[in-house]
Design a protein around this motif. Structure first.
Motif, short mmCIF file in Angstrom:
data_model
loop_
_atom_site.label_atom_id
_atom_site.label_comp_id
_atom_site.label_asym_id
_atom_site.label_seq_id
_atom_site.Cartn_x
_atom_site.Cartn_y
_atom_site.Cartn_z
N SER A 4 -6.03 -9.73 3.43
CA SER A 4 -6.42 -11.15 3.39
C SER A 4 -7.91 -11.34 3.58
CB SER A 4 -5.65 -11.93 4.48
OG SER A 4 -5.94 -11.35 5.77
N ASP A 5 -8.53 -10.41 4.24
CA ASP A 5 -10.00 -10.54 4.42
C ASP A 5 -10.78 -9.98 3.26
OD1 ASP A 5 -9.48 -7.89 4.74
OD2 ASP A 5 -10.39 -7.71 6.75
N GLY A 6 -10.10 -9.53 2.21
CA GLY A 6 -10.77 -9.03 1.02
C GLY A 6 -10.96 -7.54 1.00
N ALA A 7 -10.63 -6.82 2.07
CA ALA A 7 -10.82 -5.38 2.11
C ALA A 7 -9.83 -4.71 1.17
CB ALA A 7 -10.65 -4.87 3.54
N ILE A 8 -10.29 -3.71 0.45
CA ILE A 8 -9.47 -2.95 -0.49
C ILE A 8 -8.47 -2.13 0.32
CG2 ILE A 8 -9.48 -1.25 -2.33
CD1 ILE A 8 -10.73 -3.88 -3.12
N LEU A 9 -7.21 -2.20 -0.11
CA LEU A 9 -6.14 -1.46 0.57
C LEU A 9 -6.05 -0.08 -0.07
CD1 LEU A 9 -3.90 -1.67 2.72
CD2 LEU A 9 -2.37 -2.50 0.94
N LEU A 10 -6.39 0.89 0.76
CA LEU A 10 -6.41 2.26 0.24
C LEU A 10 -5.28 3.12 0.81
CD1 LEU A 10 -10.28 2.94 0.49
CD2 LEU A 10 -8.96 2.22 -1.52
N ASP A 11 -4.76 2.73 1.97
CA ASP A 11 -3.75 3.57 2.63
C ASP A 11 -2.62 2.64 3.11
OD1 ASP A 11 -2.33 5.12 4.71
OD2 ASP A 11 -3.96 6.56 4.40
N PRO A 12 -1.33 3.05 2.96
CA PRO A 12 -0.21 2.19 3.39
C PRO A 12 -0.30 1.85 4.85
CG PRO A 12 0.57 3.92 1.98
CD PRO A 12 -0.82 4.22 2.25
N GLU A 13 -0.91 2.68 5.63
CA GLU A 13 -0.99 2.41 7.06
C GLU A 13 -1.85 1.19 7.36
OE1 GLU A 13 -2.32 5.92 8.98
OE2 GLU A 13 -0.45 7.06 8.55
N GLN A 14 -2.71 0.82 6.37
CA GLN A 14 -3.54 -0.34 6.58
C GLN A 14 -2.71 -1.64 6.51
OE1 GLN A 14 -6.69 1.33 3.59
NE2 GLN A 14 -7.67 -0.33 4.74
N ALA A 15 -1.50 -1.56 5.95
CA ALA A 15 -0.71 -2.79 5.78
C ALA A 15 0.71 -2.55 6.35
CB ALA A 15 -0.66 -3.19 4.32
#
Length: 404
Positions: A372-383
């Motif tokens: 939501s803050d615009g950061a690129i999701l690179l790893d499933p652990e980030q979400a």
């Protein structure tokens, strides 16, 4: 033989030769020094000393003389056989040889010789003062406005100068100063004439003229006063004494020496006929030269006019117009080629940029997941499950949540 040299000589008591010689020598020695006059008949220089003979001017009498080196070096002039001289001598009787000779202590010319000696001394003095130097001599004016003439009244010299000068240049003007040209008054009157004419601003040249004569008649023109007056004059001086054998001192100091009064007139005044002829020749040469120069320049102009650029000036314009057209066509061609080359390069760069852009990747079915803050999701652990995310596709964006 006599018992005493003081005793009178007799037949019975004669003097010895030596006694008589000594008495003669003693008597002669008492004579001392005397001045004598005579003619030199012998003059021999040996070892710096002079040995000679002096003869009486009227009678048949001769005496030998000796001039020692110390006296020879002091003599003021040269002497030679035939000179008439006066001499300060001391008679000497040579006892051993029985001969009479005189020792000379001083020697000088007399008569004309003495006069020549004085003139020679004056000549040397004036020469040492620089009055005869060529650097002092001034050039005569080409055409004098007025000529000063110092000469005898009604003399042949006056007539010769005026007649010949007038024949050469009829307009010549004279200012005359009459003076005695021989005798006691001559030197004084000639000096007065030179000074008077030199002070006249109209006089451009001064001629001192006399129609020759013997040596003694020309003596006033060797007078020191005359010579110095001529040297001091600011107006050019011409000496026209007319005597080749004996040159007076005025000839040496004058700015110009003329051999005769006629020669002076010819050298002071130009010949009008010769000058007119010279002008005609100069005019002819000038006309010929100007004509040649004009003809040369006319030929040059004709050659220039015959050149193609001047004969057909439009040809130059046409040639330059053709060159301009060619250069315009060449410029257009080069510009089009440059634009085409740059367009092709731009297309290639655009294709390369498109191939490398993220959108091209999305067009191939890929997506971009962002928090939501615009950061690129690179790893499933980030979400973690239930996290809201945005998914960017080729056709647009989706909102989603991760599964629990």
């Amino acid at each position: 033989m006599a018992e005493s040299s003081n005793a009178p000589a007799t037949r019975e008591a004669p003097w010895p030769v030596a006694t008589m010689s000594e008495k003669i020598a003693a008597w002669i020695d008492r004579l001392g020094t005397v001045w004598i006059e005579g003619e030199v008949t012998q003059w021999q220089l040996r070892g710096g000393h002079v040995y000679g003979k002096l003869k009486d001017l009227e009678q048949d009498a001769t005496v030998s003389f000796t001039v020692w080196r110390s006296v020879v070096q002091k003599l003021s002039s040269d002497f030679a056989q035939g000179d008439r001289v006066i001499a300060l001598v001391k008679p000497n009787y040579w006892v051993k040889g029985g001969s009479l000779t005189v020792q000379v202590f001083d020697l000088a010319h007399v008569g004309l010789g003495e006069l020549l000696e004085r003139l020679e001394r004056l000549r040397r003095q004036l020469q040492q003062e620089g009055l005869f130097d060529a650097s002092r001599k001034r050039a005569l004016p080409f055409l004098p406005r007025c000529i000063g003439l110092v000469t005898g009244k009604d003399s042949d010299a006056e007539k010769d100068v005026i007649r010949n000068a007038t024949l050469r240049w009829p307009g010549v003007v004279f200012k005359l100063h009459y003076a005695a040209v021989q005798g006691d008054r001559a030197a004084t009157e000639v000096v007065a004439g030179i000074k008077l004419l030199d002070q006249d601003p109209e006089v451009d040249v001064i001629i001192v003229a006399r129609g020759g004569g013997d040596f003694q008649n020309l003596l006033p023109f060797s007078d020191e006063g005359v010579v110095r007056a001529a040297a001091a004059a600011t107006t050019p001086i011409v000496s026209a004494i007319g005597h080749e054998a004996d040159r007076p001192l005025l000839d040496e100091v004058a700015d110009l020496r003329a051999s005769t009064p006629t020669d002076a007139a010819k050298r002071v005044v130009p010949d009008v006929g010769e000058e007119l002829a010279g002008l005609d020749q100069a005019r002819s040469r000038l006309t010929s030269r100007v004509s040649q120069l004009l003809q040369h320049e006319m030929d040059r102009i004709a050659q220039l006019r015959g050149r193609p650029v001047l004969a057909h000036p439009q040809r130059l314009v046409d040639e330059r117009a053709e060159d301009l057209v060619r250069w315009i066509a060449r410029g257009t061609e080069l510009a089009d080629r440059a634009v085409e080359d740059r367009s092709q390069s731009l297309t290639e760069l655009r294709a390369r940029l498109t191939a490398l852009s993220p959108r091209a990747t999305l067009n191939r079915g890929y997506a971009i997941a962002q928090l939501s803050d615009g950061a690129i999701l690179l790893d499933p652990e980030q979400a973690p499950p239930g996290t809201a995310i945005r998914v960017t596709l080729s056709g647009g964006r989706l909102s989603a949540r991760t599964a629990e």
